[in-house]
Design an enzyme around this catalytic site. Structure first.
Site, short mmCIF file in Angstrom:
data_model
loop_
_atom_site.label_atom_id
_atom_site.label_comp_id
_atom_site.label_asym_id
_atom_site.label_seq_id
_atom_site.Cartn_x
_atom_site.Cartn_y
_atom_site.Cartn_z
N ASP A 263 0.85 -1.20 0.00
CA ASP A 263 0.00 0.00 0.00
C ASP A 263 0.88 1.24 0.00
O ASP A 263 0.99 1.97 1.00
CB ASP A 263 -0.93 -0.01 1.22
CG ASP A 263 -1.86 -1.21 1.22
OD1 ASP A 263 -2.08 -1.79 0.14
OD2 ASP A 263 -2.36 -1.58 2.30
N LYS A 285 -0.39 -7.69 -2.90
CA LYS A 285 -1.64 -6.94 -2.92
C LYS A 285 -1.35 -5.47 -3.20
O LYS A 285 -0.50 -4.87 -2.55
CB LYS A 285 -2.38 -7.09 -1.59
CG LYS A 285 -3.75 -6.44 -1.56
CD LYS A 285 -4.48 -6.73 -0.26
CE LYS A 285 -3.99 -5.86 0.88
NZ LYS A 285 -4.39 -4.43 0.72
N LYS A 318 -11.83 -3.76 -4.14
CA LYS A 318 -13.09 -3.82 -3.39
C LYS A 318 -14.26 -3.24 -4.21
O LYS A 318 -14.96 -2.33 -3.78
CB LYS A 318 -12.97 -3.11 -2.05
CG LYS A 318 -12.00 -3.78 -1.08
CD LYS A 318 -12.03 -3.12 0.29
CE LYS A 318 -11.12 -3.83 1.28
NZ LYS A 318 -9.68 -3.63 0.96
N SER A 380 -11.46 -6.31 8.99
CA SER A 380 -10.62 -6.23 10.18
C SER A 380 -10.74 -4.88 10.89
O SER A 380 -10.16 -4.69 11.95
CB SER A 380 -9.15 -6.47 9.80
OG SER A 380 -8.73 -5.56 8.80
N GLN A 441 -7.83 -0.06 12.67
CA GLN A 441 -7.38 -1.33 12.09
C GLN A 441 -6.87 -2.23 13.21
O GLN A 441 -6.02 -1.85 14.00
CB GLN A 441 -6.26 -1.09 11.07
CG GLN A 441 -5.52 -2.33 10.62
CD GLN A 441 -6.34 -3.23 9.71
OE1 GLN A 441 -7.56 -3.23 9.77
NE2 GLN A 441 -5.69 -3.99 8.87
N GLY A 461 1.02 -5.78 5.94
CA GLY A 461 1.36 -4.51 5.31
C GLY A 461 2.46 -3.81 6.07
O GLY A 461 3.65 -4.03 5.83
N ARG A 462 2.06 -2.97 7.03
CA ARG A 462 3.03 -2.14 7.73
C ARG A 462 4.07 -2.94 8.51
O ARG A 462 5.19 -2.46 8.72
CB ARG A 462 2.28 -1.17 8.66
CG ARG A 462 1.74 0.04 7.91
CD ARG A 462 0.81 0.88 8.76
NE ARG A 462 -0.56 0.38 8.71
CZ ARG A 462 -1.59 1.01 9.29
NH1 ARG A 462 -1.38 2.11 10.00
NH2 ARG A 462 -2.81 0.52 9.19
#
Length: 491
Positions: A263, A285, A318, A380, A441, A461-462
């Site tokens: 992201d 992703k 999405k 989530s 999140q 991700g992070r």
């Protein structure tokens, strides 16, 4: 079993499997235990050709067995359409049994014109213990109607034949469960281990007509098809989506169930992460609409990295609009997502049209490409508005109807969200340090999401992007997620 139409029977068996009239998984049964196989012949009303074939075979079976009767009666409710067609083809008057008497009018349980002493042939779709047939026999006999035979589409071989025979009724089946399993195995649709596992369950779980178990109580049956207990190799064989099958096999080959969420807003930064993490992931992703310097060259480079490191591309778009708009968003516009993304994500808010809209975009050069979707059933983010009804409907869209070959999996947070082992559970919010960020999140550890929440692929991700070494972080997450999977299936 019918003996003269083996090829036609095998073709029908394959068709029933293709349209999800029967499926493998972990299904709660009427008798209170879970079963590894479930039949839902209600779906055949949506396939007139299948309905016609089943009815034709029933009529042929009746003639072959020389079963004669004054009436036919379908066990409510799934068998009613079949009984109706049999009645028309045989020119035999039909009786309709209600499950409960009306509280008004004639208050009849049996509808139709009949006399005491008339004979009636029962038509049923699936038999387990035979209790539904016996309930119909009881109500017909209470009106003085004589019942000696019943024809059924599928005998699950769990005691139904013997239970019904004890009440003076002979049962004749088109299919036995064994025939269906062996046909699927012979045609390469399921593994030998699947046949053996179901056979083991059937042998262990024989049921009396009152719902009790032959040989005593069985609170735990030997069901080896709980989704989270099966290996990815076994589940690949059960997948209806070619892309799900491909992804399962990729995960096994690379021994990774890690998806990195890239992201990021700069194309070069995404490509750098893809190159460094590529050897350790099964999915990358993206959120392509946040890339500030998007270009066709970026897509070409991303695809080259995916090919070099053997991972698939998931565009987390999405989608959530009406079918026609979704089709345009997917296939047209600046990003032309259908051209390069192996997988996308979509909400099920618009219903089945969301899947149909995505498939409609696969034309021209994209028509031959393997593509798929992860349907969003849970989120989530804390405070999200998804409820149990929404999850249930999402599950039905993923596992029922003519578009199941396009659905690769479900985005969710719990192992109980769906049962079908041919789908992949994608779970975001994975981070070694658990907690909630300032925007709601929620994060869970790799071990927790895999072993407790049922994740097949963990999305990080992070936890990777903000690490001092992106590559080392990817290795750590890959190792912990894969170890958790091995522990899960070893139990």
């Amino acid at each position: 079993m019918v003996t003269k139409t083996t090829d036609q029977m095998k073709a029908l068996a394959l068709k029933l499997y293709e349209i999800n009239a029967f499926k493998f998984g972990d299904f709660k049964m009427k008798v209170g235990i879970n079963s590894p196989v479930y039949f839902d012949l209600r779906v055949i009303v949506s396939y007139p050709d299948v309905m016609q074939t089943v009815s034709d075979l029933l009529v042929s079976h009746i003639k072959e067995l020389e079963l004669s009767s004054k009436h036919v009666c379908g066990v409510p409710y799934t068998a009613l359409p079949l009984a109706t067609i049999v009645s028309v083809q045989q020119h035999t008057p039909m009786l309709v049994r209600r499950k409960e008497a009306k509280a008004y009018g004639t208050k009849k349980l049996i509808e139709g014109i009949y006399q005491a002493g008339d004979t009636c042939l029962i038509v049923e779709d699936v038999v387990t213990s035979g209790s539904s047939i016996l309930e119909t026999v009881r109500d017909l006999q209470s009106e003085g109607i004589v019942v000696t035979d019943a024809v059924v589409v599928v005998d699950r071989e769990q005691g139904g034949v013997a239970n019904i025979a004890k009440h003076g009724v002979r049962m004749h089946s088109l299919f036995t469960l064994s025939f269906l399993l062996n046909t699927l195995h012979e045609e390469g649709r399921i593994e030998r281990s699947t046949v053996d596992a179901v056979a083991k369950y059937i042998a262990a779980v024989q049921i009396n007509s009152d719902g009790s178990f032959i040989g005593g109580d069985k609170t735990v049956a030997p069901n080896e098809f709980s989704r989270t207990k099966l290996t990815y190799e076994s589940r690949a064989n059960l997948a209806k989506s070619p892309l799900a099958k491909r992804l399962f096999n990729l995960m096994v080959a690379k021994q990774t169930n890690l998806c990195v969420a890239a992201d990021l807003t700069k194309a070069d930064a995404i490509l750098d992460v893809a190159d460094k993490c590529g050897p350790y992931i099964c999915l990358l992703k993206t959120h392509v609409d946040i890339v500030e310097d998007f270009s066709e060259n970026f897509v070409v480079n991303l695809q080259e990295l995916a090919k070099r490191h053997n991972f698939l591309l998931l565009e987390d778009r999405k989608f959530a609009d009406i079918g026609n708009t979704v089709s345009l968003q997917y296939g047209q516009g600046l990003y032309k997502i259908a051209n390069w993304a192996d997988l996308v994500t979509a909400h099920t808010l618009p219903g089945r049209s969301i899947v149909q809209g995505l498939k409609a975009a696969l034309t021209g050069d994209n028509a031959t490409k393997e593509r798929g979707v992860f349907l969003l059933a849970e989120m989530s983010a804390s405070g999200n508005l998804i409820d149990d009804k929404y999850k249930e409907t999402s599950n039905k869209i993923a596992t029922e109807g003519g578009d199941v070959d396009y659905v690769a999996g479900i985005v969710c947070q719990s192992a109980s969200c769906f049962a079908f082992p041919g789908l992949i559970q994608l779970t975001p919010g994975v981070k070694i340090n658990e907690g909630v960020d300032k925007l709601g999140q929620q994060y869970q550890t790799p071990e927790h999401v895999v072993k407790e929440r049922g994740a097949d692929i963990g999305v990080v991700g992070r936890g990777i992007l903000e690490a001092a070494s992106v590559e080392k972080a990817a290795v750590t997450y890959r190792d912990r997620l894969w170890a958790a999977y091995l522990e899960r299936v070893a139990k």
